[in-house]
Design an enzyme around this catalytic site. Structure first.
Site, PDB file in Angstrom:
ATOM      1  CD  GLU A 154      -3.026  -1.098   0.367  1.00  0.00           C
ATOM      2  OE1 GLU A 154      -3.206  -0.062  -0.296  1.00  0.00           O
ATOM      3  OE2 GLU A 154      -3.745  -2.110   0.259  1.00  0.00           O
ATOM      4  CG  ASP A 166      -6.761  -2.257   6.473  1.00  0.00           C
ATOM      5  OD1 ASP A 166      -7.287  -1.910   7.534  1.00  0.00           O
ATOM      6  OD2 ASP A 166      -6.682  -1.518   5.478  1.00  0.00           O
TER       7      ASP A 166
HETATM    8  C1  GLA Z   1      -7.795   2.073   6.340  1.00  0.00           C
HETATM    9  C2  GLA Z   1      -6.282   1.844   6.478  1.00  0.00           C
HETATM   10  C3  GLA Z   1      -5.928   1.380   7.895  1.00  0.00           C
HETATM   11  C4  GLA Z   1      -6.521   2.317   8.949  1.00  0.00           C
HETATM   12  C5  GLA Z   1      -7.998   2.599   8.668  1.00  0.00           C
HETATM   13  C6  GLA Z   1      -8.561   3.672   9.559  1.00  0.00           C
HETATM   14  O1  GLA Z   1      -8.472   0.862   6.488  1.00  0.00           O
HETATM   15  O2  GLA Z   1      -5.864   0.890   5.534  1.00  0.00           O
HETATM   16  O3  GLA Z   1      -4.544   1.272   8.016  1.00  0.00           O
HETATM   17  O4  GLA Z   1      -5.782   3.494   9.015  1.00  0.00           O
HETATM   18  O5  GLA Z   1      -8.211   2.999   7.313  1.00  0.00           O
HETATM   19  O6  GLA Z   1      -8.541   3.276  10.888  1.00  0.00           O
END
Ligand code: GLA
Length: 385
Positions: A154, A166
């Site tokens: 990412e 995630d």
């Molecule tokens: C997305 C990002 C995570 C986190 C959330 C918000 O899912 O990928 O890393 O920052 O937003 O909590």
């Protein structure tokens, strides 16, 4: 016909490994992960499977949902394109940084996680691909490092400065459990059983949530700017917003632009809510937990500005339909999903009523589903192949 059989039929030989990685729900703790904070999350029972078969040569071929994409290993360093196969190239590049010499393969993907909805279909793809490649070519890493491989895809390949939530939830989730993650120590602190009589209903706002094009990276910059200012102008000995309380942000208002102060106080507030939420769940006080979900959403609206009218509508509707204890946007925001903590007995009725009410109010369809909490990622190896 199961997935491996389908693979064998398409490629003429069975896979040597199939890795499965689930999507995730961010239950409480919004935008805290990259601020070294706390998040309560869960893996969901929807997942991505990645089947793999090593081949000779330079070409990797990947099939998914009727599409067939390929790329040469010798072109890994060319600028990324727009296809989903970029996630897999990104995984190879991240693995290469960790000592893996990329080799060619044929692969197939299947997934039941809705795309771009806030349930981390991309992390599930990264983790399933990484684990399958690792298993196929005997390349091992410590568990947390697999999560960093996905995050690296990412951050370095897709241009999203996201945290580890995630990938971490996809790897370390447990069936019927919420996991409390600490992103300062990068570990699961503890798991908390999901109360028997409650479930999560997930409702998609149908506003496309594409974090790369959203203000996600700008929010992260604000958080980092606040830390720098508090250090330089207030002499605070801190390294991340994790070290700061909401009260301290209020006391430092004179040194911070209003917008940055609000953004930071969302993060500090979320860390505090996660701690209160865990205590509430552990003492069986699910009503308080539900209230904290509503508080979290209100803070997204008022402080972090990562909600939108559709998400707000779904959260508002939850207050008028029987059975719901709390609701909030989940994940990056700016669209995507809301999660609703609902009495299990009411869940099906609640789900249907929410869909109808959303259509009446917004003139848009929503797909709401009762979302079971599933296990974390796993790999099956077929050594004989
Ligand atoms: C997305 C990002 C995570 C986190 C959330 C918000 O899912 O990928 O890393 O920052 O937003 O909590």
């Amino acid at each position: 016909m199961d997935f491996s059989e389908k693979f064998a039929r398409e490629y003429g030989a069975p896979p040597v490994a199939v890795a499965s990685a689930p999507g995730r729900l961010e239950v409480l703790g919004n935008h805290t992960d990259y601020n070294e904070g706390l998040v309560l999350s869960a893996a969901i029972a929807l997942k991505t499977d990645f089947a793999i078969l090593p081949v000779n040569g330079d070409i990797c071929e990947v099939r998914s949902g009727g599409e067939k994409l390929s790329f040469p290993l010798s072109a890994l360093d060319e600028p990324p394109g727009e296809d989903w196969v970029e996630y897999i190239k990104g995984v190879l590049i991240e693995l290469r940084k960790r000592g893996f010499a990329p080799k060619a393969f044929k692969a197939a993907i299947q997934s039941d996680i809705p795309l771009s909805a806030g349930m981390s279909s991309s992390a599930a793809l990264e983790i399933s691909a990484a684990l399958a490649i690792g298993a196929a070519f005997d390349f091992e890493l410590p568990p947390e490092e697999w999560a960093k491989v996905g995050q690296g895809v990412e951050n370095n390949h897709m241009g999203l400065q996201s945290g580890l939530l995630d990938q971490f939830s996809s790897l370390f989730g447990e069936r019927n459990k919420l996991i409390l993650c600490d992103f300062r120590d990068i570990r699961v602190v503890k798991t908390i059983s999901m109360p028997d009589n409650l479930v999560f209903v997930v409702a998609n706002s149908m506003v496309k949530h594409d974090l790369v094009d959203s203000d996600y990276n700008l929010r992260r910059e604000s958080c980092e700017r606040v830390v720098k200012t508090l250090r330089e102008r207030k002499g605070m000995n801190i390294s991340a917003l994790r070290d700061v309380s909401t009260r301290e942000i209020e006391l430092a208002r004179d040194a911070l632009p209003l917008r940055d102060a609000r953004i930071a106080s969302h993060v500090t507030g979320e860390n505090e809510r996660v701690e209160r939420g865990v205590a509430a769940l552990e003492s069986g006080d699910v009503a308080t937990f539900g209230e904290l979900m509503y508080e979290s959403h209100a803070s997204s609206i008022n402080n972090f500005a990562n909600s939108c009218p559709e998400l707000d509508c779904l959260v508002e509707l939850s207050k008028s339909i029987p059975g719901c204890l709390g609701a909030r946007l989940s994940g990056g925001g700016f669209g995507g999903i809301t999660i609703h903590l609902v009495e299990a007995d009411e869940a099906e009725r609640y789900r249907a009523r929410l869909e109808t009410a959303y259509f009446q109010r917004m003139g848009k369809e929503t797909k709401a589903l009762v979302c079971a909490i599933g296990a974390g990622a796993s790999v099956e190896q077929y050594p004989g192949n």
